[in-house]
Design an enzyme around this catalytic site. Structure first.
Site, PDB file in Angstrom:
ATOM      1  CE  LYS A  13      -2.016  -1.156   3.943  1.00  0.00           C
ATOM      2  NZ  LYS A  13      -1.306  -2.428   4.251  1.00  0.00           N
ATOM      3  NE  ARG A  88      -4.727  -1.360   9.978  1.00  0.00           N
ATOM      4  CZ  ARG A  88      -3.638  -0.839   9.400  1.00  0.00           C
ATOM      5  NH1 ARG A  88      -3.618   0.397   9.005  1.00  0.00           N
ATOM      6  NH2 ARG A  88      -2.577  -1.581   9.244  1.00  0.00           N
ATOM      7  NE  ARG A 127       7.816  -2.284   6.333  1.00  0.00           N
ATOM      8  CZ  ARG A 127       6.512  -2.144   6.512  1.00  0.00           C
ATOM      9  NH1 ARG A 127       5.754  -1.654   5.537  1.00  0.00           N
ATOM     10  NH2 ARG A 127       5.953  -2.514   7.633  1.00  0.00           N
ATOM     11  NE  ARG A 159       6.058  -0.164  10.214  1.00  0.00           N
ATOM     12  CZ  ARG A 159       4.945  -0.215   9.485  1.00  0.00           C
ATOM     13  NH1 ARG A 159       4.899   0.372   8.289  1.00  0.00           N
ATOM     14  NH2 ARG A 159       3.886  -0.846   9.914  1.00  0.00           N
ATOM     15  NE  ARG A 170       2.165  -4.904  11.092  1.00  0.00           N
ATOM     16  CZ  ARG A 170       3.246  -4.731  10.331  1.00  0.00           C
ATOM     17  NH1 ARG A 170       4.423  -5.218  10.722  1.00  0.00           N
ATOM     18  NH2 ARG A 170       3.155  -4.087   9.196  1.00  0.00           N
TER      19      ARG A 170
HETATM   20  P1  AP5 Z   1       4.846  -1.609   1.935  1.00  0.00           P
HETATM   21  O1  AP5 Z   1       4.482  -0.819   0.734  1.00  0.00           O
HETATM   22  O2  AP5 Z   1       5.626  -0.942   2.996  1.00  0.00           O
HETATM   23  O3  AP5 Z   1       3.547  -2.358   2.510  1.00  0.00           O
HETATM   24  P2  AP5 Z   1       2.258  -1.803   3.232  1.00  0.00           P
HETATM   25  O4  AP5 Z   1       1.080  -2.434   2.589  1.00  0.00           O
HETATM   26  O5  AP5 Z   1       2.288  -0.316   3.313  1.00  0.00           O
HETATM   27  O6  AP5 Z   1       2.449  -2.495   4.643  1.00  0.00           O
HETATM   28  P3  AP5 Z   1       2.454  -1.886   6.120  1.00  0.00           P
HETATM   29  O7  AP5 Z   1       3.242  -2.806   6.981  1.00  0.00           O
HETATM   30  O8  AP5 Z   1       2.847  -0.451   6.128  1.00  0.00           O
HETATM   31  O9  AP5 Z   1       0.947  -2.037   6.448  1.00  0.00           O
HETATM   32  P4  AP5 Z   1       0.294  -2.049   7.802  1.00  0.00           P
HETATM   33  O10 AP5 Z   1      -1.107  -1.944   7.356  1.00  0.00           O
HETATM   34  O11 AP5 Z   1       0.593  -3.164   8.692  1.00  0.00           O
HETATM   35  O12 AP5 Z   1       0.990  -0.825   8.566  1.00  0.00           O
HETATM   36  P5  AP5 Z   1       0.527   0.661   8.870  1.00  0.00           P
HETATM   37  O13 AP5 Z   1       1.714   1.504   8.875  1.00  0.00           O
HETATM   38  O14 AP5 Z   1      -0.621   1.034   8.015  1.00  0.00           O
HETATM   39  O15 AP5 Z   1       5.661  -2.897   1.423  1.00  0.00           O
HETATM   40  C1  AP5 Z   1       6.162  -3.862   2.348  1.00  0.00           C
HETATM   41  C2  AP5 Z   1       7.533  -4.358   1.898  1.00  0.00           C
HETATM   42  O16 AP5 Z   1       7.397  -5.074   0.665  1.00  0.00           O
HETATM   43  C3  AP5 Z   1       8.541  -3.253   1.618  1.00  0.00           C
HETATM   44  O17 AP5 Z   1       9.801  -3.718   1.996  1.00  0.00           O
HETATM   45  C4  AP5 Z   1       8.484  -3.063   0.085  1.00  0.00           C
HETATM   46  O18 AP5 Z   1       9.705  -2.599  -0.453  1.00  0.00           O
HETATM   47  C5  AP5 Z   1       8.171  -4.471  -0.385  1.00  0.00           C
HETATM   48  N1  AP5 Z   1       7.306  -4.510  -1.570  1.00  0.00           N
HETATM   49  C6  AP5 Z   1       6.251  -3.697  -1.857  1.00  0.00           C
HETATM   50  N2  AP5 Z   1       5.674  -4.053  -3.029  1.00  0.00           N
HETATM   51  C7  AP5 Z   1       6.381  -5.131  -3.477  1.00  0.00           C
HETATM   52  C8  AP5 Z   1       6.268  -5.950  -4.652  1.00  0.00           C
HETATM   53  N3  AP5 Z   1       5.319  -5.738  -5.563  1.00  0.00           N
HETATM   54  N4  AP5 Z   1       7.149  -6.968  -4.784  1.00  0.00           N
HETATM   55  C9  AP5 Z   1       8.126  -7.171  -3.851  1.00  0.00           C
HETATM   56  N5  AP5 Z   1       8.270  -6.431  -2.734  1.00  0.00           N
HETATM   57  C10 AP5 Z   1       7.417  -5.418  -2.554  1.00  0.00           C
HETATM   58  O19 AP5 Z   1      -0.019   0.488  10.367  1.00  0.00           O
HETATM   59  C11 AP5 Z   1       0.850   0.190  11.423  1.00  0.00           C
HETATM   60  C12 AP5 Z   1       0.078   0.090  12.733  1.00  0.00           C
HETATM   61  O20 AP5 Z   1      -0.536   1.351  13.030  1.00  0.00           O
HETATM   62  C13 AP5 Z   1      -1.085  -0.915  12.750  1.00  0.00           C
HETATM   63  O21 AP5 Z   1      -0.649  -2.222  13.056  1.00  0.00           O
HETATM   64  C14 AP5 Z   1      -1.979  -0.322  13.835  1.00  0.00           C
HETATM   65  O22 AP5 Z   1      -1.493  -0.610  15.114  1.00  0.00           O
HETATM   66  C15 AP5 Z   1      -1.834   1.172  13.605  1.00  0.00           C
HETATM   67  N6  AP5 Z   1      -2.853   1.696  12.677  1.00  0.00           N
HETATM   68  C16 AP5 Z   1      -2.614   2.299  11.461  1.00  0.00           C
HETATM   69  N7  AP5 Z   1      -3.779   2.633  10.871  1.00  0.00           N
HETATM   70  C17 AP5 Z   1      -4.760   2.254  11.720  1.00  0.00           C
HETATM   71  C18 AP5 Z   1      -6.173   2.296  11.655  1.00  0.00           C
HETATM   72  N8  AP5 Z   1      -6.829   2.822  10.601  1.00  0.00           N
HETATM   73  N9  AP5 Z   1      -6.879   1.803  12.707  1.00  0.00           N
HETATM   74  C19 AP5 Z   1      -6.261   1.288  13.792  1.00  0.00           C
HETATM   75  N10 AP5 Z   1      -4.917   1.188  13.906  1.00  0.00           N
HETATM   76  C20 AP5 Z   1      -4.174   1.673  12.883  1.00  0.00           C
HETATM   77 MG    MG Z   2       2.549   1.066   4.875  1.00  0.00          MG
END
Ligand code: AP5
Ligand code: MG
Ligand code: ZN
Length: 215
Positions: A13, A88, A127, A159, A170
């Site tokens: 994402k 979410r 990552r 992270r 997660r």
């Molecule tokens: P990346 O693009 O970083 O993936 P992502 O989908 O953004 O994954 P996240 O870990 O950021 O998602 P998340 O939903 O757990 O975390 P968030 O920060 O939102 O890609 C991942 C890796 O793969 C990278 O190394 C990249 O280079 C590689 N990659 C990407 N595309 C690729 C491809 N096509 N092929 C190969 N490799 C690839 O949330 C974190 C925490 O915050 C949550 O756990 C929660 O506690 C809290 N939080 C955030 N939002 C909310 C909400 N709305 N409600 C409640 N809690 C929340």
């Molecule tokens: Mg992300």
């Protein structure tokens, strides 16, 4: 265009949203990035959020709804937005639809990026992130210089929630709380599935094929 990038942790994402934001000139709004900025500044919100984030659990809905309401009221969202990591839960999705109705900017499309679980674990455990919001992968998307961000020259870090046990938690939380939104948006007729297993450029190509219809 008013878009949600949806998908499990590690689906890509953030990676896609960064590029899409440049391509279409609309803001990338990542609730994860907003929460992490608060954690690193040590705000009250950050202290509260970190307790949940470090366990791989969701931060409470009322906190997130407040954050997103304020962010969507900022002037740069008038031309559209890319939401990443929100909504979410069903209450978050209902709140979003109320906020967007009030500003007369209904959600147009929810892109559901799908990737199998084992691949998600591989992506997240390799990552490296930067404070500026860029993220890299040790194998799939390495920075030009090891440990250094291509964009801002900052030092890369892993992270706290990218440890294998937290990653698994997660994924559990995603399945329980977030996956039901797939049916929710399918019923509204705005869900589009994107195969997230290809390379980063390949996935980007698929997404712009869809989003160009909403320009
Ligand atoms: P990346 O693009 O970083 O993936 P992502 O989908 O953004 O994954 P996240 O870990 O950021 O998602 P998340 O939903 O757990 O975390 P968030 O920060 O939102 O890609 C991942 C890796 O793969 C990278 O190394 C990249 O280079 C590689 N990659 C990407 N595309 C690729 C491809 N096509 N092929 C190969 N490799 C690839 O949330 C974190 C925490 O915050 C949550 O756990 C929660 O506690 C809290 N939080 C955030 N939002 C909310 C909400 N709305 N409600 C409640 N809690 C929340
Ligand atoms: Mg992300
Ligand atoms: Zn950087």
């Amino acid at each position: 265009m008013n878009v949600v990038l949806f998908g499990p942790p590690g689906a890509g994402k953030g990676t896609q949203a960064k590029e899409l934001s440049k391509h279409y000139g609309i803001p990338h709004i990542s609730t994860g990035d907003i929460l992490r900025a608060n954690v690193s500044k040590g705000t009250d919100l950050g202290k509260k959020a970190a307790e949940y984030m470090n366990k791989g659990e969701l931060v409470p809905d009322d906190v997130l709804i407040g954050i997103i309401k304020n962010r969507l009221a900022e002037p740069d969202c008038k031309a559209g937005f890319l939401l990443d990591g929100y909504p979410r839960t069903i209450p978050q999705a209902d709140a979003l639809s109320g906020i967007l109705n009030d500003i007369n900017m209904p959600l147009e499309v929810v892109l559901n990026i799908t990737v199998p679980d084992e691949e998600l674990v591989t992506r997240l455990s390799g990552r490296y992130s930067c404070k500026c919001g860029e993220s890299y992968h040790i194998k799939f998307n390495p920075p030009k210089k090891a440990g250094i961000c291509n964009v801002c020259g900052g030092e890369l870090y892993q992270r706290d929630d990218d440890k294998e046990d937290v990653i698994r938690q997660r994924l559990v939380s995603y399945k329980k709380n977030t996956q039901p939104l797939i049916d929710y948006y399918e019923e509204k007729g705005i869900l589009v599935n994107i195969d997230g297993t290809g390379g980063i450029d390949e996935v980007f190509g698929q997404i712009i094929n869809v989003l160009d219809q909403y320009k």
